[in-house]
Scaffold this motif. Structure first.
Motif, PDB file in Angstrom:
ATOM      1  N   GLU A 227       0.832  -1.201   0.000  1.00  0.00           N
ATOM      2  CA  GLU A 227       0.000   0.000   0.000  1.00  0.00           C
ATOM      3  C   GLU A 227       0.870   1.255   0.000  1.00  0.00           C
ATOM      4  O   GLU A 227       0.622   2.205  -0.755  1.00  0.00           O
ATOM      5  CB  GLU A 227      -0.912  -0.009   1.234  1.00  0.00           C
ATOM      6  CG  GLU A 227      -1.812   1.216   1.333  1.00  0.00           C
ATOM      7  CD  GLU A 227      -2.637   1.223   2.610  1.00  0.00           C
ATOM      8  OE1 GLU A 227      -3.345   2.227   2.848  1.00  0.00           O
ATOM      9  OE2 GLU A 227      -2.581   0.239   3.383  1.00  0.00           O
ATOM     10  N   ALA A 228       1.914   1.249   0.839  1.00  0.00           N
ATOM     11  CA  ALA A 228       2.823   2.397   0.892  1.00  0.00           C
ATOM     12  C   ALA A 228       3.557   2.574  -0.428  1.00  0.00           C
ATOM     13  O   ALA A 228       3.712   3.701  -0.929  1.00  0.00           O
ATOM     14  CB  ALA A 228       3.817   2.221   2.039  1.00  0.00           C
ATOM     15  N   ALA A 229       4.002   1.462  -1.016  1.00  0.00           N
ATOM     16  CA  ALA A 229       4.711   1.529  -2.302  1.00  0.00           C
ATOM     17  C   ALA A 229       3.793   2.062  -3.396  1.00  0.00           C
ATOM     18  O   ALA A 229       4.211   2.866  -4.242  1.00  0.00           O
ATOM     19  CB  ALA A 229       5.242   0.145  -2.681  1.00  0.00           C
ATOM     20  N   PHE A 230       2.532   1.643  -3.374  1.00  0.00           N
ATOM     21  CA  PHE A 230       1.581   2.120  -4.383  1.00  0.00           C
ATOM     22  C   PHE A 230       1.308   3.616  -4.211  1.00  0.00           C
ATOM     23  O   PHE A 230       1.213   4.358  -5.189  1.00  0.00           O
ATOM     24  CB  PHE A 230       0.281   1.325  -4.284  1.00  0.00           C
ATOM     25  CG  PHE A 230      -0.755   1.749  -5.288  1.00  0.00           C
ATOM     26  CD1 PHE A 230      -0.677   1.338  -6.609  1.00  0.00           C
ATOM     27  CD2 PHE A 230      -1.815   2.582  -4.910  1.00  0.00           C
ATOM     28  CE1 PHE A 230      -1.623   1.744  -7.537  1.00  0.00           C
ATOM     29  CE2 PHE A 230      -2.761   2.989  -5.827  1.00  0.00           C
ATOM     30  CZ  PHE A 230      -2.665   2.563  -7.147  1.00  0.00           C
ATOM     31  N   GLN A 231       1.212   4.037  -2.961  1.00  0.00           N
ATOM     32  CA  GLN A 231       0.921   5.456  -2.699  1.00  0.00           C
ATOM     33  C   GLN A 231       2.046   6.358  -3.214  1.00  0.00           C
ATOM     34  O   GLN A 231       1.797   7.375  -3.860  1.00  0.00           O
ATOM     35  CB  GLN A 231       0.699   5.672  -1.203  1.00  0.00           C
ATOM     36  CG  GLN A 231      -0.613   5.117  -0.695  1.00  0.00           C
ATOM     37  CD  GLN A 231      -0.721   5.172   0.821  1.00  0.00           C
ATOM     38  OE1 GLN A 231       0.294   5.224   1.523  1.00  0.00           O
ATOM     39  NE2 GLN A 231      -1.944   5.148   1.327  1.00  0.00           N
ATOM     40  N   ILE A 232       3.289   5.989  -2.944  1.00  0.00           N
ATOM     41  CA  ILE A 232       4.383   6.851  -3.398  1.00  0.00           C
ATOM     42  C   ILE A 232       4.647   6.685  -4.892  1.00  0.00           C
ATOM     43  O   ILE A 232       5.132   7.612  -5.542  1.00  0.00           O
ATOM     44  CB  ILE A 232       5.681   6.611  -2.590  1.00  0.00           C
ATOM     45  CG1 ILE A 232       6.173   5.161  -2.742  1.00  0.00           C
ATOM     46  CG2 ILE A 232       5.476   6.967  -1.127  1.00  0.00           C
ATOM     47  CD1 ILE A 232       7.505   4.908  -2.030  1.00  0.00           C
ATOM     48  N   SER A 233       4.311   5.517  -5.449  1.00  0.00           N
ATOM     49  CA  SER A 233       4.505   5.330  -6.893  1.00  0.00           C
ATOM     50  C   SER A 233       3.491   6.130  -7.698  1.00  0.00           C
ATOM     51  O   SER A 233       3.730   6.455  -8.863  1.00  0.00           O
ATOM     52  CB  SER A 233       4.392   3.852  -7.266  1.00  0.00           C
ATOM     53  OG  SER A 233       3.053   3.389  -7.142  1.00  0.00           O
ATOM     54  N   SER A 234       2.361   6.468  -7.077  1.00  0.00           N
ATOM     55  CA  SER A 234       1.298   7.191  -7.778  1.00  0.00           C
ATOM     56  C   SER A 234       1.293   8.671  -7.446  1.00  0.00           C
ATOM     57  O   SER A 234       0.361   9.395  -7.800  1.00  0.00           O
ATOM     58  CB  SER A 234      -0.065   6.599  -7.399  1.00  0.00           C
ATOM     59  OG  SER A 234      -0.092   5.209  -7.611  1.00  0.00           O
ATOM     60  N   SER A 235       2.330   9.140  -6.795  1.00  0.00           N
ATOM     61  CA  SER A 235       2.299  10.500  -6.270  1.00  0.00           C
ATOM     62  C   SER A 235       2.625  11.572  -7.287  1.00  0.00           C
ATOM     63  O   SER A 235       2.372  12.743  -7.053  1.00  0.00           O
ATOM     64  CB  SER A 235       3.288  10.621  -5.106  1.00  0.00           C
ATOM     65  OG  SER A 235       4.620  10.438  -5.584  1.00  0.00           O
ATOM     66  N   GLN A 236       3.198  11.203  -8.423  1.00  0.00           N
ATOM     67  CA  GLN A 236       3.563  12.208  -9.417  1.00  0.00           C
ATOM     68  C   GLN A 236       3.012  11.833 -10.779  1.00  0.00           C
ATOM     69  O   GLN A 236       3.059  10.677 -11.189  1.00  0.00           O
ATOM     70  CB  GLN A 236       5.093  12.359  -9.489  1.00  0.00           C
ATOM     71  CG  GLN A 236       5.686  12.959  -8.213  1.00  0.00           C
ATOM     72  CD  GLN A 236       7.180  13.179  -8.350  1.00  0.00           C
ATOM     73  OE1 GLN A 236       7.726  13.062  -9.431  1.00  0.00           O
ATOM     74  NE2 GLN A 236       7.816  13.531  -7.238  1.00  0.00           N
ATOM     75  N   SER A 237       2.514  12.832 -11.470  1.00  0.00           N
ATOM     76  CA  SER A 237       1.918  12.589 -12.789  1.00  0.00           C
ATOM     77  C   SER A 237       2.939  12.113 -13.790  1.00  0.00           C
ATOM     78  O   SER A 237       2.603  11.466 -14.779  1.00  0.00           O
ATOM     79  CB  SER A 237       1.266  13.869 -13.304  1.00  0.00           C
ATOM     80  OG  SER A 237       2.232  14.917 -13.411  1.00  0.00           O
ATOM     81  N   VAL A 238       4.229  12.390 -13.533  1.00  0.00           N
ATOM     82  CA  VAL A 238       5.264  11.976 -14.477  1.00  0.00           C
ATOM     83  C   VAL A 238       5.286  10.468 -14.634  1.00  0.00           C
ATOM     84  O   VAL A 238       5.642   9.944 -15.679  1.00  0.00           O
ATOM     85  CB  VAL A 238       6.647  12.491 -14.011  1.00  0.00           C
ATOM     86  CG1 VAL A 238       7.093  11.819 -12.726  1.00  0.00           C
ATOM     87  CG2 VAL A 238       7.702  12.251 -15.098  1.00  0.00           C
ATOM     88  N   VAL A 239       4.875   9.741 -13.574  1.00  0.00           N
ATOM     89  CA  VAL A 239       4.845   8.282 -13.675  1.00  0.00           C
ATOM     90  C   VAL A 239       3.851   7.857 -14.737  1.00  0.00           C
ATOM     91  O   VAL A 239       4.139   7.040 -15.599  1.00  0.00           O
ATOM     92  CB  VAL A 239       4.485   7.649 -12.307  1.00  0.00           C
ATOM     93  CG1 VAL A 239       4.367   6.151 -12.438  1.00  0.00           C
ATOM     94  CG2 VAL A 239       5.543   8.019 -11.267  1.00  0.00           C
ATOM     95  N   GLY A 240       2.650   8.422 -14.689  1.00  0.00           N
ATOM     96  CA  GLY A 240       1.645   8.080 -15.687  1.00  0.00           C
ATOM     97  C   GLY A 240       2.077   8.464 -17.080  1.00  0.00           C
ATOM     98  O   GLY A 240       1.859   7.734 -18.046  1.00  0.00           O
TER      99      GLY A 240
END
Length: 462
Positions: A227-240
């Motif tokens: 859950e923590a990994a998903f939260q920080i992985s989704s924190s920036q639009s650059v990832v998408g």
């Protein structure tokens, strides 16, 4: 001669091959066995059939019993001392995590690492990397290392471990690289942003102390880390944006962000508590999969397809096949159940419908490396375990499921729904582990370990 004789009793043709290999070490092995100094003591396996912790030797390196004579040409030589060649560019004092480094070096010792890599060495090496990463950045805002620093520190860490007796090929064996310390593609790498996004109280509560008996089936820490990994992985639009262009994948980003979560936990937990938690999580992972490689059992299927009663040709073929499998590594009791079921499903797909494990008296321990007299396989415990070194007794580790528990024959060709956590699954009663040290002290067993190592199949990616 007991120790030498012990290597020749493997089931099937593999025993003959190992016996021939023993002979191929020239007449030297025979001469040593006959002319050992009277002070050497060889301890035979108790006849009761109970197989307990293995005593490897008083030293990680074999010693030649006749120092006044020249070494035979086929006898391996090792340096008596190892001084690490450090880069000098890693700004970290490894003595600050000395206990973890000592434990990792012991678990990944020079000769044992290929035998226990999947279950003991690789999980401990992974844990030491997480702990190092957390301690390195303890006085900074960063949870990761820069690429160049990661290269230097990773190299130094391997050197320091090798100087303490670890196998220097562990990174390749366990598929770890310096990039594991950098956070990779994870968009959050500093502690302030991390703690703004993640419910850190929940994370600490779930992972500070883990119940090893419950975590693998009723997970608490694992989903909290995800859950923590998903939260920080989704924190920036650059990832998408990057994923749309195919530069990143969900799996890569989540994996890199899990490393950042581990680093944060390493900063907040005492080293021993972090190591214990990380090892339990690794045990949950490794015990879900059979680490052995199985080639297509063509000859076994041919010999056993139509048997309904014990058949010498079928059992001989099956034992020969399993003898090849068991040379790969030591595995846990839970892994053995999965491995036995996996091979059984392969045989069922080939048309072998009769439970030939029962007909041929195949036990769970037959799927792990055979150690004593070819009749005693060591199954490691499914809980996290370590290799223990003692100046007087040498290296040892604890074996479990040492009695003759039959290998399970699958009810179908599919293992998709196979789970050791299923409430309806009834497993055999597990024996208690009493501590009885057995084995051969001294150079002969060291030499046999080298012989075993010649047969080891390289470990899969950890």
């Amino acid at each position: 001669m007991d120790c030498v004789k012990g290597a020749t009793f493997f089931k099937g043709p593999s025993g003959l091959r190992l016996f021939l290999l023993t002979i191929s070490l020239s007449k030297f092995l025979y001469i040593i066995a006959e002319k050992l100094p009277p002070t050497s003591q060889l301890v035979s396996l108790p006849s009761s059939g109970i197989f307990q912790p293995i005593e490897i030797s008083p030293s990680a390196l074999p010693t030649y019993p006749f120092p006044e004579k020249n070494l035979p040409p086929m006898y391996p030589t090792f340096p008596k001392t190892y001084k690490p060649v450090l880069t000098g560019r890693c700004p970290f004092n490894f003595s600050s995590i000395s206990d973890i480094m000592e434990k990792t070096a012991s678990d990944c010792s020079l000769l044992l690492a290929p035998l226990v890599g999947n279950v003991i060495c690789c999980p401990q090496f992974a844990s030491s990397l997480h702990i190092f990463q957390g301690h390195f950045s303890n006085n900074t805002d960063s949870l990761v290392l820069q690429n160049t620093t990661a290269d230097d520190c990773f190299s130094d860490m391997v050197e320091v471990l090798a100087s303490k007796g670890a196998n220097s090929s562990v990174p390749q064996m366990c598929s770890f690289k310096s990039s594991n310390l950098t956070g990779g593609s994870c968009p959050v790498k500093d502690i302030h942003t991390f703690e703004k996004i993640v419910n850190t109280s929940k994370l600490l509560e779930a992972c500070s102390v883990i119940d090893p008996l419950k975590e693998c089936c009723r997970s608490v820490c694992q989903p909290t880390i995800m859950e923590a990994a998903f939260q920080i992985s989704s924190s920036q639009s650059v990832v998408g944006e990057n994923m749309e262009t195919g530069l990143l994948s969900n799996i890569d980003v989540l994996s890199d962000c899990k490393g950042v979560v581990y680093s944060w936990l390493s900063r907040k937990l005492p080293s021993e508590a972090a190591d214990s938690s990380f090892r339990i999580l690794s045990a949950c992972k490794v015990n879900k999969v059979c680490p052995l490689e199985f080639k297509e059992p063509v000859e076994v299927i041919k010999s056993c397809r139509n048997v309904a009663a014990p058949s010498p040709s079928c059992c001989s073929s099956l034992n020969s096949y399993i003898a090849g499998v068991q040379r790969q590594m030591l595995i846990t009791n839970r892994q053995a159940i999965i491995c036995a079921s996996f091979l059984g499903s392969m045989l069922r797909k080939g048309g072998v419908l009769t439970d030939i494990y029962e007909l041929c008296d195949v036990d769970l321990k037959d799927f792990s490396l055979q150690v004593a007299y070819g009749e005693e396989g060591c199954l490691l415990r499914s809980l996290p375990a370590d290799v223990v070194y003692d100046n007087s007794s040498g290296f040892s580790f604890t074996c479990d499921l040492s009695d003759n528990i039959a290998a399970p024959w699958p009810s179908s060709t599919s293992l998709t729904s196979f789970s050791l956590c299923a409430p309806e699954m009834s497993l055999p009663a597990l024996p208690t582990s009493d501590t009885v040290y057995i084995g051969c002290n001294g150079f002969l067993l060291d030499l046999l370990i080298i012989i075993f190592a010649l047969f080891i199949v390289p470990l899969n990616d950890y």
